[in-house]
Design a protein around this motif. Structure first.
Motif, PDB file in Angstrom:
ATOM      1  N   SER A 158       0.834  -1.195   0.000  1.00 16.45           N
ATOM      2  CA  SER A 158       0.000   0.000   0.000  1.00 16.45           C
ATOM      3  C   SER A 158       0.875   1.254   0.000  1.00 16.45           C
ATOM      4  N   VAL A 159       0.467   2.266  -0.776  1.00 15.26           N
ATOM      5  CA  VAL A 159       1.190   3.533  -0.791  1.00 15.26           C
ATOM      6  C   VAL A 159       0.331   4.682  -0.276  1.00 15.26           C
ATOM      7  N   ALA A 160      -1.001   4.460  -0.198  1.00 13.40           N
ATOM      8  CA  ALA A 160      -1.893   5.501   0.304  1.00 13.40           C
ATOM      9  C   ALA A 160      -3.269   4.889   0.536  1.00 13.40           C
TER      10      ALA A 160
ATOM     11  N   LEU B  88       1.469   7.101   2.383  1.00  5.37           N
ATOM     12  CA  LEU B  88       2.539   6.334   3.018  1.00  5.37           C
ATOM     13  C   LEU B  88       3.874   6.526   2.316  1.00  5.37           C
ATOM     14  N   SER B  89       3.824   6.915   1.039  1.00 13.00           N
ATOM     15  CA  SER B  89       5.051   7.054   0.258  1.00 13.00           C
ATOM     16  C   SER B  89       5.013   8.376  -0.505  1.00 13.00           C
ATOM     17  N   ASP B  90       5.872   9.315  -0.121  1.00 16.13           N
ATOM     18  CA  ASP B  90       5.927  10.601  -0.824  1.00 16.13           C
ATOM     19  C   ASP B  90       6.280  10.416  -2.299  1.00 16.13           C
ATOM     20  N   ARG B  91       7.063   9.391  -2.569  1.00 13.64           N
ATOM     21  CA  ARG B  91       7.462   9.118  -3.957  1.00 13.64           C
ATOM     22  C   ARG B  91       6.258   8.885  -4.851  1.00 13.64           C
ATOM     23  N   HIS B  92       5.210   8.274  -4.300  1.00 15.29           N
ATOM     24  CA  HIS B  92       4.036   7.945  -5.094  1.00 15.29           C
ATOM     25  C   HIS B  92       2.841   8.854  -4.789  1.00 15.29           C
TER      26      HIS B  92
ATOM     27  N   ALA C 167       0.938  10.289  -7.970  1.00 16.62           N
ATOM     28  CA  ALA C 167       0.294   9.204  -8.721  1.00 16.62           C
ATOM     29  C   ALA C 167      -0.875   8.621  -7.938  1.00 16.62           C
ATOM     30  N   ALA C 168      -0.717   8.494  -6.616  1.00 17.11           N
ATOM     31  CA  ALA C 168      -1.808   7.961  -5.792  1.00 17.11           C
ATOM     32  C   ALA C 168      -3.006   8.895  -5.809  1.00 17.11           C
ATOM     33  N   LEU C 169      -2.754  10.202  -5.694  1.00 11.93           N
ATOM     34  CA  LEU C 169      -3.858  11.165  -5.739  1.00 11.93           C
ATOM     35  C   LEU C 169      -4.555  11.132  -7.092  1.00 11.93           C
ATOM     36  N   ALA C 170      -3.763  10.910  -8.139  1.00  9.42           N
ATOM     37  CA  ALA C 170      -4.344  10.883  -9.480  1.00  9.42           C
ATOM     38  C   ALA C 170      -5.325   9.722  -9.641  1.00  9.42           C
ATOM     39  N   VAL C 171      -4.957   8.533  -9.176  1.00 14.60           N
ATOM     40  CA  VAL C 171      -5.858   7.390  -9.356  1.00 14.60           C
ATOM     41  C   VAL C 171      -7.034   7.452  -8.381  1.00 14.60           C
TER      42      VAL C 171
ATOM     43  N   PRO D 266       0.372  12.837   5.940  1.00 11.69           N
ATOM     44  CA  PRO D 266       0.886  11.543   6.402  1.00 11.69           C
ATOM     45  C   PRO D 266      -0.172  10.827   7.216  1.00 11.69           C
ATOM     46  N   PRO D 267      -0.068   9.524   7.330  1.00 12.91           N
ATOM     47  CA  PRO D 267      -1.067   8.776   8.096  1.00 12.91           C
ATOM     48  C   PRO D 267      -0.961   9.093   9.579  1.00 12.91           C
ATOM     49  N   PRO D 268      -2.071   8.926  10.310  1.00 20.02           N
ATOM     50  CA  PRO D 268      -1.991   9.058  11.760  1.00 20.02           C
ATOM     51  C   PRO D 268      -1.111   7.962  12.337  1.00 20.02           C
ATOM     52  N   VAL D 269      -0.732   8.136  13.577  1.00 14.95           N
ATOM     53  CA  VAL D 269       0.082   7.102  14.233  1.00 14.95           C
ATOM     54  C   VAL D 269      -0.678   5.783  14.148  1.00 14.95           C
ATOM     55  N   PRO D 270      -0.086   4.770  13.529  1.00 17.90           N
ATOM     56  CA  PRO D 270      -0.835   3.531  13.287  1.00 17.90           C
ATOM     57  C   PRO D 270      -1.114   2.758  14.560  1.00 17.90           C
TER      58      PRO D 270
END
Length: 272
Positions: free
Chosen positions: A32-34, A46-50, A53-57, A70-74
């Motif tokens: 998972s990346v987002a 979860l991944s700034d690199r993606h 692209a994640a927002l686009a899809v 960023p995600p909340p403290v898991p």
């Protein structure tokens, strides 16, 4: 611009997968990346690199006001979910998963498929009723494998405890539920009561918590139950949700999530 961004996300092989109120963006290898939390209106990356692209899809699914960060403290449940391999995750299973597979791939003959359809429709009907409870704090799994004994049709986890549910196709006939067997019309009695009782015992062992067995009879023209049957709930779809939501609260939300995380892992069931 947005079309080009979305094409970029698709070009990376990103997939959007629903999972109980969230939309997860996964790489082709299942990582998972987002995710998009619809009730909270937030995209957790979860991944700034993606990120782009994640927002686009995800963009076609975003509604109303939403934020990105960023995600909340898991929680422990989040960490377990993120480390779970997609092949071992039971959460995406559809109601009647095994029957659907046989029907879709033509593994069964015409006569067998004809007999299977009412069972599939019963599981889908019950599954839809149980899925509707998720807004009330319940979590549902379908087609949970029990080695050597088939599958639990539905496993329901929530405020009223854990329920192991088997769907019974009434086939618009009289259904008689005894202490061990279920008889539909003039067909040979089936060991549904004995089976669901044993399945609940195995689920209790696997989850280390009490599990209540239940039969939900779909489309019978008359439902009869022997008075001596007290340990197995016998319900109909129209009344099942009301009965379950009226059950005394025994689990806190954190307990529900913890048990759901354990139950969705295929390996939980491999040794019971």
């Amino acid at each position: 611009m947005r079309d080009r961004e979305r094409e970029h996300g698709l070009g990376l092989g990103l997939k959007v997968l629903p999972d109980r109120g969230r939309l997860w963006v996964n790489l082709p290898d299942g990582r998972s990346v987002a995710w998009y939390d619809r009730p909270a209106g937030r995209v957790s990356v979860l991944s700034d690199r993606h990120r782009d692209a994640a927002l686009a899809v995800l963009r076609p699914y975003l509604t109303g006001t939403w934020t990105v960060g960023p995600p909340p403290v898991p929680s422990a449940a989040d960490l377990a979910r993120l480390s779970l391999h997609p092949d071992d995750d039971l959460a995406p299973n559809r109601p009647g998963e095994a029957l659907l597979g046989e029907l879709e791939h033509g593994a069964a003959g015409a006569r067998t498929r004809h007999r299977m359809r009412p069972d599939l429709l019963a599981q889908e009907r019950v599954g839809a009723e149980l899925d509707a409870l998720e807004g009330a704090g319940w979590r549902v799994l379908h087609a949970v494998p029990l080695p050597g004994a088939g599958r639990i049709d539905h496993l329901l986890i929530g405020p009223g405890g854990v329920w192991c549910v088997r769907a019974v196709a009434g086939r618009r006939q009289r259904v008689h539920v005894g202490d061990l067997l279920v008889t539909v019309g003039r067909a040979e009695p089936r060991p549904d009561v004995r089976w669901i009782r044993r399945a609940a015992e195995r689920a209790t062992h696997a989850l280390v918590t009490a599990v209540t067995p239940a039969l939900v009879v779909v489309e019978s023209n008359r439902l009869e139950k022997v008075p001596s049957l007290r340990d197995v709930a016998v319900l109909e779809p129209a009344t099942a949700a009301a009965r379950l939501t009226r059950a005394p609260a025994t689990l806190k939300p954190s307990d529900t999530e913890s048990l759901f995380t354990t139950a969705r892992n295929r390996h939980t069931w491999s040794q019971v």
